[in-house]
Design a protein around this motif. Structure first.
Motif, PDB file in Angstrom:
ATOM      1  N   TYR A  42       0.829  -1.212   0.000  1.00 34.72           N
ATOM      2  CA  TYR A  42       0.000   0.000   0.000  1.00 34.72           C
ATOM      3  C   TYR A  42       0.864   1.263   0.000  1.00 34.72           C
ATOM      4  O   TYR A  42       0.409   2.337   0.370  1.00 34.72           O
ATOM      5  N   LYS A  45      -0.017   5.257  -0.627  1.00 37.65           N
ATOM      6  CA  LYS A  45      -1.419   5.511  -0.262  1.00 37.65           C
ATOM      7  C   LYS A  45      -1.494   5.937   1.202  1.00 37.65           C
ATOM      8  O   LYS A  45      -0.685   5.515   2.033  1.00 37.65           O
ATOM      9  N   LYS A  47      -3.295   5.270   4.510  1.00 30.45           N
ATOM     10  CA  LYS A  47      -3.929   4.047   4.980  1.00 30.45           C
ATOM     11  C   LYS A  47      -4.737   4.313   6.245  1.00 30.45           C
ATOM     12  O   LYS A  47      -4.181   4.784   7.235  1.00 30.45           O
ATOM     13  N   ILE A  49      -6.485   2.132   8.857  1.00 25.35           N
ATOM     14  CA  ILE A  49      -6.568   0.725   9.261  1.00 25.35           C
ATOM     15  C   ILE A  49      -7.545   0.621  10.423  1.00 25.35           C
ATOM     16  O   ILE A  49      -7.302   1.159  11.506  1.00 25.35           O
ATOM     17  N   LEU A  81      -8.392  -0.332   5.179  1.00 25.12           N
ATOM     18  CA  LEU A  81      -8.157  -1.737   5.468  1.00 25.12           C
ATOM     19  C   LEU A  81      -8.869  -2.107   6.762  1.00 25.12           C
ATOM     20  O   LEU A  81      -8.741  -1.388   7.754  1.00 25.12           O
ATOM     21  N   ASP A 139       4.365   6.168   5.130  1.00 20.36           N
ATOM     22  CA  ASP A 139       4.331   5.136   6.172  1.00 20.36           C
ATOM     23  C   ASP A 139       4.698   5.643   7.568  1.00 20.36           C
ATOM     24  O   ASP A 139       5.282   4.920   8.387  1.00 20.36           O
TER      25      ASP A 139
END
Length: 167
Positions: A42, A45, A47, A49, A81, A139
């Motif tokens: 990913y 992107k 994210k 979660i 996600l 990240d």
């Protein structure tokens, strides 16, 4: 190890907690019984979660449905996600029955990699504690919500706002 509760009864969470500003820990999750994914799948992107104990429970159902609705509004820069230890075929069955098409369900059933990396593995049940993480395109962890009580809802608005700030 952190502490949490289920209907007021203490639970033990194994693994390392993450904080805003941390580099997001990598993980290995299953899309199906053989296909594995990790954080790098990913890359680039934003994210969101959403971690749930089991999709077949009321709060987890509501949480996943809510983020499924929000995913459409957040656009293509964002991937939502939903992570649980439900078996991948159970996740697929639940998504089909619920009409969930905008979130990606991933399973931590095999290695508990995510649960340990993010400090949400419930030792007593081998489920994941309800929590929310927002990770930017590089990240880095930008938002964390660890719920103290397993049956509580997360702060949906705060999580979505954290994502919007990154878009």
């Amino acid at each position: 190890m952190a502490q949490a509760t289920f209907k007021g009864n203490p639970l033990t969470l194994a693994g390392n907690t993450v904080k805003v500003g941390d580099k997001a820990p990598d993980f290995t999750l299953n899309k199906d019984l053989v296909t594995e994914v990790s954080l790098k799948d990913y890359t680039g992107k934003i994210k969101l979660i959403s971690v749930v104990p089991s999709l077949d429970t009321g709060v987890c159902d509501a949480q996943t449905r809510r983020f499924n609705e929000e995913a459409v509004k957040l656009g293509d820069q964002v991937v939502v996600l939903t992570v649980s230890v439900d078996l991948p075929f159970a996740q697929a069955r639940w998504c089909g029955a619920a009409g969930i098409e905008n979130v990606i369900t991933l399973s931590d059933y095999k290695k508990h990699s995510f649960g340990k990396a993010y400090g949400v593995l419930i030792e007593e049940f081998h489920l994941l504690m309800r929590s929310i993480f927002v990770i930017d395109a590089n990240d880095t962890v930008q938002y964390v919500e660890y719920l103290g009580e397993m049956t509580d809802h997360p702060n949906y608005e705060a999580a979505v706002e954290a994502v919007r700030k990154l878009i």
